[in-house]
Design an enzyme around this catalytic site. Structure first.
Site, mmCIF file in Angstrom:
data_model
loop_
_atom_site.group_PDB
_atom_site.id
_atom_site.type_symbol
_atom_site.label_atom_id
_atom_site.label_comp_id
_atom_site.label_asym_id
_atom_site.label_seq_id
_atom_site.Cartn_x
_atom_site.Cartn_y
_atom_site.Cartn_z
ATOM 1 N N ASP A 23 0.842 -1.196 0.000
ATOM 2 C CA ASP A 23 0.000 0.000 0.000
ATOM 3 C C ASP A 23 0.885 1.257 0.000
ATOM 4 O O ASP A 23 0.695 2.170 0.808
ATOM 5 C CB ASP A 23 -0.953 -0.011 1.215
ATOM 6 C CG ASP A 23 -1.979 1.123 1.144
ATOM 7 O OD1 ASP A 23 -2.210 1.659 0.054
ATOM 8 O OD2 ASP A 23 -2.550 1.465 2.203
ATOM 9 N N HIS A 30 -2.326 0.526 11.897
ATOM 10 C CA HIS A 30 -2.204 -0.886 11.542
ATOM 11 C C HIS A 30 -0.762 -1.261 11.232
ATOM 12 O O HIS A 30 0.081 -0.379 11.045
ATOM 13 C CB HIS A 30 -3.085 -1.220 10.331
ATOM 14 C CG HIS A 30 -3.019 -0.185 9.234
ATOM 15 N ND1 HIS A 30 -4.017 0.734 9.010
ATOM 16 C CD2 HIS A 30 -2.066 0.099 8.314
ATOM 17 C CE1 HIS A 30 -3.691 1.521 8.001
ATOM 18 N NE2 HIS A 30 -2.504 1.158 7.570
ATOM 19 N N GLN A 62 -3.332 -5.378 5.978
ATOM 20 C CA GLN A 62 -3.075 -4.345 6.999
ATOM 21 C C GLN A 62 -3.946 -4.657 8.216
ATOM 22 O O GLN A 62 -5.167 -4.489 8.170
ATOM 23 C CB GLN A 62 -3.408 -2.956 6.429
ATOM 24 C CG GLN A 62 -2.392 -2.478 5.407
ATOM 25 C CD GLN A 62 -2.897 -1.338 4.524
ATOM 26 O OE1 GLN A 62 -3.971 -1.424 3.941
ATOM 27 N NE2 GLN A 62 -2.102 -0.280 4.413
ATOM 28 N N ARG A 121 3.477 12.730 10.584
ATOM 29 C CA ARG A 121 2.130 12.562 9.984
ATOM 30 C C ARG A 121 1.523 11.276 10.544
ATOM 31 O O ARG A 121 2.002 10.184 10.288
ATOM 32 C CB ARG A 121 2.252 12.479 8.470
ATOM 33 C CG ARG A 121 0.926 12.242 7.721
ATOM 34 C CD ARG A 121 1.256 12.001 6.252
ATOM 35 N NE ARG A 121 0.105 11.862 5.388
ATOM 36 C CZ ARG A 121 -0.560 10.727 5.188
ATOM 37 N NH1 ARG A 121 -0.239 9.625 5.848
ATOM 38 N NH2 ARG A 121 -1.553 10.679 4.326
ATOM 39 N N ASP A 170 -0.852 8.635 10.381
ATOM 40 C CA ASP A 170 -1.698 8.099 9.326
ATOM 41 C C ASP A 170 -3.027 7.610 9.914
ATOM 42 O O ASP A 170 -3.051 6.934 10.948
ATOM 43 C CB ASP A 170 -0.942 6.939 8.652
ATOM 44 C CG ASP A 170 -1.676 6.408 7.441
ATOM 45 O OD1 ASP A 170 -1.919 7.190 6.513
ATOM 46 O OD2 ASP A 170 -2.015 5.205 7.432
ATOM 47 N N GLU A 209 -3.760 12.921 9.945
ATOM 48 C CA GLU A 209 -4.273 12.717 8.574
ATOM 49 C C GLU A 209 -5.723 12.236 8.665
ATOM 50 O O GLU A 209 -6.028 11.078 8.415
ATOM 51 C CB GLU A 209 -3.396 11.710 7.831
ATOM 52 C CG GLU A 209 -3.756 11.583 6.364
ATOM 53 C CD GLU A 209 -4.397 10.266 5.967
ATOM 54 O OE1 GLU A 209 -4.891 10.180 4.837
ATOM 55 O OE2 GLU A 209 -4.426 9.314 6.778
ATOM 56 N N HIS A 232 -0.783 12.079 -2.728
ATOM 57 C CA HIS A 232 -0.656 10.718 -3.279
ATOM 58 C C HIS A 232 -1.998 9.988 -3.290
ATOM 59 O O HIS A 232 -2.143 8.965 -3.938
ATOM 60 C CB HIS A 232 0.356 9.930 -2.458
ATOM 61 C CG HIS A 232 -0.141 9.594 -1.085
ATOM 62 N ND1 HIS A 232 -0.275 10.548 -0.095
ATOM 63 C CD2 HIS A 232 -0.575 8.433 -0.551
ATOM 64 C CE1 HIS A 232 -0.760 9.966 0.990
ATOM 65 N NE2 HIS A 232 -0.952 8.692 0.740
ATOM 66 N N ASP A 233 -2.976 10.490 -2.522
ATOM 67 C CA ASP A 233 -4.257 9.807 -2.418
ATOM 68 C C ASP A 233 -5.251 10.350 -3.437
ATOM 69 O O ASP A 233 -4.986 11.312 -4.147
ATOM 70 C CB ASP A 233 -4.806 9.944 -0.991
ATOM 71 C CG ASP A 233 -4.202 8.895 -0.056
ATOM 72 O OD1 ASP A 233 -3.838 7.807 -0.550
ATOM 73 O OD2 ASP A 233 -4.089 9.164 1.154
ATOM 74 N N ARG A 247 -4.717 4.754 -7.772
ATOM 75 C CA ARG A 247 -4.036 5.945 -7.259
ATOM 76 C C ARG A 247 -2.611 6.029 -7.801
ATOM 77 O O ARG A 247 -1.992 7.094 -7.788
ATOM 78 C CB ARG A 247 -4.004 5.933 -5.719
ATOM 79 C CG ARG A 247 -5.368 6.155 -5.089
ATOM 80 C CD ARG A 247 -5.315 6.028 -3.588
ATOM 81 N NE ARG A 247 -4.889 4.708 -3.152
ATOM 82 C CZ ARG A 247 -4.706 4.354 -1.884
ATOM 83 N NH1 ARG A 247 -4.892 5.230 -0.925
ATOM 84 N NH2 ARG A 247 -4.329 3.135 -1.558
#
Ligand code: GLC
Length: 649
Positions: free
Chosen positions: A141, A184, A252, A282, A284, A326, A395-396, A520
């Protein structure tokens, strides 16, 4: 508050932890630990008060803080002190960031040293390096499935290389941002391997269940994050014959923060990261870190308690590191990550302005800024001392996360409106020149997000393919206007690598077995450094965009009023195609006006005067033009997709 027994407990732990040590923890650390002790205890108790190991674990948490600070290199302690003296260092207009994948940008960590001059040329002084820690190929991922939080994946280099890069960046006055994938781990992480092998201690690190009873109860209320590629929220683990919670991909595994040991292990990991010299951590997916059956398992009150606890811990042991949450959730939910009540501005220091990002794309597709305007009263609630990451692309995917109510306020039907935006950016709508794709379409709800590079979504890919000079010019204007709007909003601007040179979609992901299920990757380019020389060749799109972005950053850096000091107000431009805001500091004003429409836009001078006194002339920092302020009913005119940055002098 002073609690004698608590302070005795801390003194005792401090004594044990430092007996035999050559260096006693520095006085400022002890002051911070003592000052924060009651809050740390209160928050820990709120989460774990009912846990049988509560007391033991609280002492372990304090030990982890002491050890984390003891391991903090002295250069970083000095940097902490400087940042504390400066106060809210991350609000400054002098910081401009870029988010990038090291491998796709330049191969490996050691290659980054040569690229520092590129960032300097552009004006970028904060780098968000996308996840670098060990992550299994094909089930990674993009690095967000971590199998070892302390080992840099050999694809990028080593931990020493990362330390070396951080030192070089610090020497150049740059800042470093990296992720902690807090929610995760990869199913290859040591904890997951032990859980698979049947160790109950590690099975308790995850949400594991012997049958479907509890998973079914959870699933009844939990939405799906990747409904196409990873439906459901649980995965069957053959090795131990149990179900494990997997909110994101099957590989995950969600960490169980109801277990205080998990928090302490992850705190230790966070401090390890802090001690690498990370300036902004950051966090996540913080919306997901606490789960309760019967809820969506997102944005729960205890997720906030956990973040507040983490915030206090970091403020104690590594106070120079800011926390970015985030949280890509509904606008009102995002705001709560800045903290509420007595914890206002005491939770995440920074959050993504995901609502505004999506609204920029909304306004570009419709040429209408009314929804953007309708959202501002909510976004303006951000407390002083916290800030946004402002961005146009990352990036998303782009999620249309603004509320139905905001859409209705602007006079549209939410379902039909979102349908239009999705059709527009996936290029399905007749007349759309965007070249994106829908991401994670939910077949039950038809919800979907949008993938695609900034340039392709702005129409450059189709314009170049058709060799249509007017369409190319239009696309370039859109790109620059979108960047300008985002750069002057207030908050840390975060460019996404490749966008500064108008990179188009990259379709290689379709052939890659580790990526073909995730579109993505179309907007995560490989940078070709030979062709990057074009940025110096006038006449190319790359040259045009690179120079424009460079100039915008330069202007921003010279304008202190662009710092985020609660100093933005929104204009009412009386023209639905234009978004306008005023940035102010003392007597200085900057009027940013942006035309999201395809035709020239007329603005009365009254729209400016409504914001307070205007001098006789205003200077546009973008064009250098001086404009004589006219009578109320006369107009200031913006070209199609044009903008102005007008200042009083
Ligand atoms: C965050 C990341 C995203 C990732 C997800 C799961 O949202 O930005 O790329 O897929 O977390 O870790």
């Amino acid at each position: 508050m002073y609690r004698h027994s608590l302070h005795q407990q801390i003194r005792q732990i401090l004594g044990e932890s430092t007996s035999g040590a050559t260096e006693y923890p520095d006085a400022s650390f002890i002051t911070r630990l003592t000052a924060n002790a009651t809050t740390l205890q209160g928050l820990f108790h709120e989460l774990y008060g009912a846990h049988p190991d509560h007391d033991l674990c609280f002492s372990d948490m304090i030990r982890t803080l002491i050890a984390g600070h003891a391991a903090r290199p002295s250069a970083l302690r000095d940097r902490d002190d400087r940042k504390l003296d400066e106060g809210h260092w991350f609000l400054s207009n002098k910081i401009t960031g870029m988010s990038l994948y090291v491998d796709r940008f330049c191969g490996e960590l050691n290659g980054m040293h040569d690229k520092l001059s590129y960032f300097k040329e552009l004006g970028v002084n904060l780098l968000h390096l996308m996840p670098l820690f060990e992550s299994p190929e094909g089930e990674s991922d993009g690095g967000y499935a971590v199998s070892d939080f302390r080992r840099v994946d050999p694809r990028f280099g080593s931990l020493e290389d990362l330390r070396g890069l951080q030192a070089s960046m610090q020497g150049e006055g740059m800042y470093l941002m990296m992720d902690i994938v807090f929610n995760h781990t990869s199913h290859h992480h040591d904890w997951a391997r032990r859980a698979k092998a049947g160790d109950p201690v590690y099975q308790d690190f995850f949400y594991m269940f012997p049958d479907r009873t509890i998973p079914d109860a959870y699933d009844a209320d939990m939405p799906e994050i990747f409904p196409e590629s990873a439906p459901g929220n649980f995965t069957w683990v053959e090795e131990c014959g149990k179900w494990v919670m997997t909110v994101f991909h099957k590989y995950q595994w969600d960490l169980n923060y109801r277990n205080p040991r998990v928090f302490i292990e992850m705190l230790d990991t966070v401090l390890f990261h802090a001690n690498l010299g990370i300036d902004i951590l950051r966090i996540d997916a913080p919306a997901f870190i606490w789960k309760e059956p019967g809820t969506t398992c997102q944005n729960l009150p205890k997720a906030h308690t956990l973040l507040r606890l983490l915030r206090r811990c970091v403020a104690t042991a590594a106070p120079g590191m800011a926390l970015l949450g985030e949280a890509i959730v509904a606008p009102a939910d995002i705001m709560r990550y800045f903290g509420t009540g007595i914890f206002t501005a005491q939770e995440c220091d920074i959050a993504y302005n995901a609502t505004h990002m999506a609204l920029q794309w909304d306004a570009l597709a419709t040429g209408d800024t009314r929804i953007m305007l309708a959202a501002q009263p909510e976004l303006q609630q951000k407390p002083f001392g916290t800030t946004w990451i402002n961005y146009v692309r990352c990036h998303d995917d782009i999620g249309l996360g603004y509320t139905d109510e905001m859409i209705r306020q602007a006079g549209f039907d939410p379902y039909a409106h979102r349908r239009y935006i999705k059709d527009y950016y996936s290029g399905v709508h007749p007349g759309s020149d965007a070249r994106g794709a829908l991401f994670s379409v939910n077949p039950k709800t038809q919800d979907a997000r949008i993938s695609g590079s900034m340039a392709s979504l702005c129409g450059l890919e189709s314009a170049l393919a058709q060799g249509d000079a007017a369409a190319i010019e239009r696309a370039l204007n859109r790109i620059v206007m979108m960047q300008a709007h985002s750069l002057f909003l207030g908050g840390i601007p975060m460019l996404f690598y490749g966008d500064e040179v108008a990179s188009l979609n990259d379709y290689a992901w379709m052939q890659d077995p580790g990526k073909h299920y995730d579109n993505r990757w179309m907007h995560r380019p490989h940078i070709n450094w030979k062709s990057m020389a074009e940025r110096h060749r006038p006449g190319s799109s790359m040259h045009y965009i690179f120079n424009a972005v460079q100039k915008l950053i330069r202007i921003r850096r010279d304008q202190e009023l662009v710092g985020d000091y609660g100093n933005i107000s929104w204009m009412h431009p009386h023209n639905i195609h234009v978004a306008g805001y005023v940035r102010s500091l003392d007597a200085r004003r900057l009027y940013g006006v942006f035309n999201f429409g395809k035709d020239p836009a007329w603005l009365t001078w009254y729209a400016f005067k409504q914001q307070g006194h205007l001098p006789e002339t205003l200077k546009d920092l973008w064009t250098g033009d001086i404009h004589r302020v006219g009578p109320d009913h006369e107009h200031f005119i913006l070209p199609p997709y044009g903008f102005a940055l007008l200042v009083n002098e």
